[in-house]
Enzyme design. Sequence first.
Site, PDB file in Angstrom:
ATOM      1  N   ARG A  27       0.698  -0.979  -0.031  1.00 30.28           N
ATOM      2  CA  ARG A  27       0.049  -0.176   0.080  1.00 30.28           C
ATOM      3  C   ARG A  27       1.072   1.290   0.001  1.00 30.28           C
ATOM      4  NH1 ARG A  27      -5.549  -0.363   1.733  1.00 30.28           N
ATOM      5  NH2 ARG A  27      -5.435   1.483   2.135  1.00 30.28           N
ATOM      6  N   TRP A  74       2.131   6.168   5.779  1.00 33.15           N
ATOM      7  CA  TRP A  74       2.036   7.362   4.751  1.00 33.15           C
ATOM      8  C   TRP A  74       2.200   8.527   4.845  1.00 33.15           C
ATOM      9  CZ3 TRP A  74      -0.223  10.772   1.244  1.00 33.15           C
ATOM     10  CH2 TRP A  74       1.216  10.956  -0.349  1.00 33.15           C
ATOM     11  N   HIS A 509       4.728  19.874 -31.928  1.00 31.37           N
ATOM     12  CA  HIS A 509       3.958  21.434 -30.867  1.00 31.37           C
ATOM     13  C   HIS A 509       5.253  21.838 -29.755  1.00 31.37           C
ATOM     14  CE1 HIS A 509       0.916  21.788 -34.371  1.00 31.37           C
ATOM     15  NE2 HIS A 509       0.777  20.319 -34.060  1.00 31.37           N
TER      16      HIS A 509
END
Length: 613
Positions: A27, A74, A509
């Site tokens: 995770r 996290w 471009h």
Amino acid sequence: MCGIVAYIGQRKASDVIIKGLKRLEYRGYDSAGIALAQEGKINVFKKKGKVADLESFMEGKNYSGEIGIGHTRWATHGAPTDENAHPHYSQSGKLAIIHNGIIENYDSLKQDLLAKGHEFKSDTDTEVLIHFIEDIKDNVGCDLAEAVRLALTKVIGAYAIAIISEDEPNTMIAARKGSPLVVGVGKDEFFLASDASPIIEYTNEVVYLNDLELAIIKDGELTIKAVESDEVQTPYIQKLELELEAIEKGGFEHFMLKEIYEQDKTIRDCMRGRLNALEGQLVLGGIHNYQQNIINAERIIIIACGTSWHSGLVAEYMFEEFARIPVEVEYASEFRYRNPVIKEGDVVIAISQSGETADTLAAMEMAKERGAIVLGICNVVGSSIARVSHEGVYTHAGPEIGVASTKAFTAQLIVLAMIALKLGRRRGTITEGRFRELLIELDQIPEKVKKSLDLDEQTKEISAVFKDAKNFLYLGRGYNFPVALEGALKLKEISYIHAEGYPAAEMKHGPIALIDEDMPVVFIATRDSSYDKVVSNIQEVKARKGKVIAIVSEGDSLIPGIADYVIEVPHTFEGFMPLVSVIPLQLLSYHIAVMRGCNVDQPRNLAKSVTVE
């Protein structure tokens, strides 16, 4: 993002929790910790780094006890440090909490608590929450469950939490809003986890908590209450279909490689029971009740993030070609912040591997409020997106442990292709004959994917040439333009090489200024309606000394004479080509990352399930 594992029963809690945290390493996280109820005390062990670092830190210490909570963090509020790692104590040290999500009003709560004399040892919003819960408990004079419930009525944000207390030693409290949490039900024991992977080896019976539900595990009993009303809910126990083997590496060096190699099987699994090519039948029971609404829709809006957004871009081509319905593809993270025009009757398709993506969930809720029909496409049974949707389709890809999605992408494409074909036939925008031809071709995709996997060794050799490159450019047209985006994303995610995907025609471009003898350019140049134009683009790159890696259809006799490196994939209808052409790009990223010494399954800073905005 983040992982929760908790246990209450007769087993040694630390063994269950540490093993479970390892199951959740995919995770994404930067610290790990565990709190154990031991002889009337709660002891916390936590460490920056991996679960292995936590295990080393715990060596020689007492980690007995049959009740505990564990976490992989996290970082959001506060850097990855020992102090900011979970679990966190309350002011008295008698409560401990683990938390996934973000408490948005933590600062105002913290200022009130500071004024009352509270002292904080971390920078996290989570420590504020447990102090707040204890403050309510002490001042109201209630038990822990009621204190948690009252606190959560004042909290703004997302959370999945688990809490234990010294004063209530046989109790564990959990709750969720916007972040997944599942309760495993065993014989005289209970497990908590962010998903089912840490639970499956102990029990196949689970309760998926809904948003704003509180789970009270006390004296061997499970009670579910509504956070906002205190009303007792009846727990709905479901049987898990997950097999333990599905979350093991199965002899592969990494989960990512295993999952790349599973794709012929997962695509077949996704079609099983739905597509019968010989009889010309396509059954999608998951959208049966709203099928007519979709047929009558004036437009379809697809919302997703990351790899799922790329599958949505391919679907845009499919829906418009087969069903002739206008399609818009939106980043879910931006969709709800720009006051989009949504009309009653619009169809919104939300795509997510985990079914827990916070941005996508928030966008779905807004779309529903404005009268849209919301369909979910996800991989995880019982996930939030599956429950929020009016209807939807599971991809049946099985657990995807590697952070970088591979088999999830192709499974999503198969589902989207089947929906587009079903709509096209029902709307009369493709003939019965063409419909049957396309079903037969779709049915052959697993074999063509399997054949593409045979290119692994060739792809590995090309990877060795370019492993030290600083930049990559990926170019494609039509259906293969999203594949270029996906190929670039995979390389960025796991090898940390800067890469960009562009429509091939857009090269002139701007990006053409970057091309020199040090720039590898990957062309997805399979034989389709844009083939001649892509050949011209390859010529333009070669004229500027760029190094060309071309993904081409089998038997191509032109491009091998121009490109530096050529990978031939089986040919198919151009609308299905992304299912085949993406395979060598996944392998290229994988091998380059391994050769660079990167952590393929757990790339830095990334999380598998993005449960915060």
